[in-house]
Scaffold this active site. Structure first.
Site, PDB file in Angstrom:
ATOM      1  N   ASN A   3       0.872  -1.177   0.000  1.00 54.48           N
ATOM      2  CA  ASN A   3       0.000   0.000   0.000  1.00 54.48           C
ATOM      3  C   ASN A   3       0.908   1.226   0.000  1.00 54.48           C
ATOM      4  O   ASN A   3       1.542   1.531   1.011  1.00 54.48           O
ATOM      5  CB  ASN A   3      -0.887  -0.038   1.254  1.00 54.48           C
ATOM      6  N   LYS A  24       0.070   4.254  -0.141  1.00 51.69           N
ATOM      7  CA  LYS A  24      -0.546   5.402   0.549  1.00 51.69           C
ATOM      8  C   LYS A  24      -0.360   6.676  -0.285  1.00 51.69           C
ATOM      9  O   LYS A  24      -0.414   6.614  -1.502  1.00 51.69           O
ATOM     10  CB  LYS A  24       0.010   5.519   1.981  1.00 51.69           C
ATOM     11  N   HIS A  26      -9.426   0.890   5.005  1.00 50.11           N
ATOM     12  CA  HIS A  26      -8.146   1.044   5.701  1.00 50.11           C
ATOM     13  C   HIS A  26      -8.356   1.927   6.942  1.00 50.11           C
ATOM     14  O   HIS A  26      -9.148   2.862   6.919  1.00 50.11           O
ATOM     15  CB  HIS A  26      -7.105   1.674   4.769  1.00 50.11           C
ATOM     16  N   GLU A  59      -6.763   4.275   8.123  1.00 50.12           N
ATOM     17  CA  GLU A  59      -6.565   5.718   7.905  1.00 50.12           C
ATOM     18  C   GLU A  59      -7.820   6.336   7.309  1.00 50.12           C
ATOM     19  O   GLU A  59      -8.147   7.491   7.579  1.00 50.12           O
ATOM     20  CB  GLU A  59      -5.335   5.937   7.012  1.00 50.12           C
ATOM     21  N   GLU A  77      -5.064  -5.258  10.484  1.00 50.22           N
ATOM     22  CA  GLU A  77      -4.007  -4.289  10.759  1.00 50.22           C
ATOM     23  C   GLU A  77      -4.290  -3.608  12.094  1.00 50.22           C
ATOM     24  O   GLU A  77      -5.120  -2.699  12.164  1.00 50.22           O
ATOM     25  CB  GLU A  77      -3.984  -3.211   9.672  1.00 50.22           C
ATOM     26  N   GLY A 128       2.815   1.934  10.839  1.00 51.15           N
ATOM     27  CA  GLY A 128       3.757   3.044  10.713  1.00 51.15           C
ATOM     28  C   GLY A 128       4.495   3.375  11.995  1.00 51.15           C
ATOM     29  O   GLY A 128       5.158   4.403  12.093  1.00 51.15           O
ATOM     30  N   SER A 139       3.755  -2.446  10.256  1.00 53.58           N
ATOM     31  CA  SER A 139       5.203  -2.533  10.451  1.00 53.58           C
ATOM     32  C   SER A 139       5.808  -3.860   9.996  1.00 53.58           C
ATOM     33  O   SER A 139       6.750  -4.371  10.619  1.00 53.58           O
ATOM     34  CB  SER A 139       5.581  -2.225  11.906  1.00 53.58           C
TER      35      SER A 139
HETATM   36  O1  LIG Z   1      -1.677  -0.681   4.592  1.00 47.98           O
HETATM   37  C1  LIG Z   1      -0.593  -0.838   5.170  1.00 47.98           C
HETATM   38  C2  LIG Z   1      -0.481  -0.599   6.571  1.00 47.98           C
HETATM   39  O2  LIG Z   1      -1.139   0.540   6.982  1.00 47.98           O
HETATM   40  C3  LIG Z   1       0.850  -0.839   7.188  1.00 47.98           C
HETATM   41  O3  LIG Z   1       1.715   0.259   7.101  1.00 47.98           O
HETATM   42  P1  LIG Z   1       3.222   0.114   7.658  1.00 47.98           P
HETATM   43  O4  LIG Z   1       3.762  -1.138   7.020  1.00 47.98           O
HETATM   44  O5  LIG Z   1       3.904   1.353   7.185  1.00 47.98           O
HETATM   45  O6  LIG Z   1       3.119  -0.009   9.122  1.00 47.98           O
END
Ligand SMILES: O=C[C@H](O)COP(=O)(O)O
Length: 251
Positions: free
Chosen positions: A9, A11, A95, A97, A167, A173, A213
């Site tokens: 992803n 983002k 998601h 977010e 997640e 993150g 993560s």
């Molecule tokens: O969609 C992916 C997740 O939000 C994980 O993000 P991350 O790997 O940066 O923690």
């Protein structure tokens, strides 16, 4: 057997040129991998530029969101048909977010999943508890509500292509990955909720990805858990080498 899925992803990162450069780096690094499904999810504006770059690879293209109507006076939205038109085959829905910053609810997530399926897109349906919920002992309650709400009204046939991504919000993150045990416990619980809704046989076929993560050095442990069928990767998917080494977790 559930074929693992590793999805990146991206983002709100990567312009068109940056995305093309990343694919150029990534494609040779994952060439020949046929035991894992690889997916990348750029921003909407980059989608149409990628199918040509992905031709000849087995990397699939996902959008990061979708609207539930096909067309109409809905300024700023993008429909399933438009995502297909742009070359996407998958779409991330719900998601954390989007739930946190854009008012996404279990009801809107449910409408989006149904619209995606109707439009022949594979939904990557995200769920996960906040730190507050975990500390209050509400993890299972939240996951149950999200799974039931998101998948409400689907038939067993409609469920089949759906990919679930667990997640934990506190792991996204933050560098604080869930332990293998925490992740496995949540995945087994989620599979149990799916089994209650659709039967054990259907639940046994559903892929449940872990996200939060995921890095090259922790993916192996996570992937060794019985109910973890892949990863939804944020930060570590923005570099070809780290994403490729996650894709190649089994080597
Ligand atoms: O969609 C992916 C997740 O939000 C994980 O993000 P991350 O790997 O940066 O923690």
């Amino acid at each position: 057997m559930r074929k693992p899925v590793i999805a990146g992803n991206w983002k709100l990162y990567k312009t068109k040129d940056e995305a093309l450069a990343l694919i150029e780096e990534l494609a040779p690094l994952v060439a020949g991998v046929d035991n894992v499904e690889v997916v990348v999810a750029p921003v909407f504006t980059v989608l149409p530029a990628l199918p040509a770059a992905l031709a000849g690879t087995s990397i699939s293209l996902a959008a990061q969101d979708v609207f539930w109507e096909e067309e109409g006076a809905f300024t700023g939205e993008v429909s399933p048909r438009m995502l297909l038109d742009a070359g996407a085959s998958h779409v991330i829905i719900g998601h954390s977010e989007r739930r946190q910053y854009f008012g996404e609810t279990d009801q809107t997530v449910n409408k989006k999943i149904k619209a995606a399926l109707k439009g022949a897109l594979v939904p990557i349906f995200c769920i996960g508890e906040t730190l507050e919920a975990r500390e209050a002992g509400d993890t299972f309650k939240v996951l149950e509500r999200q799974v039931q709400g998101g998948l409400e009204g689907l038939s067993e046939t409609q469920l089949a292509p759906v990919i679930i991504a667990y997640e934990p919000v506190w792991a996204i993150g933050t560098g604080k990955v869930a332990t293998d045990e925490q992740a496995q416990e949540a995945h087994a619980f989620v599979r149990g909720v799916v089994a209650k809704m659709f039967g054990q046989a259907a639940a046994d076929k559903v892929r449940i990805l872990y996200g939060g993560s995921v890095k090259p050095d922790n993916v192996k442990g996570l992937m060794s858990c019985a109910d973890i069928d892949g990863a939804l990767v944020g930060g570590a998917s923005l570099k070809g080498a780290s994403f490729a080494s996650i894709v190649r977790f089994g080597e």
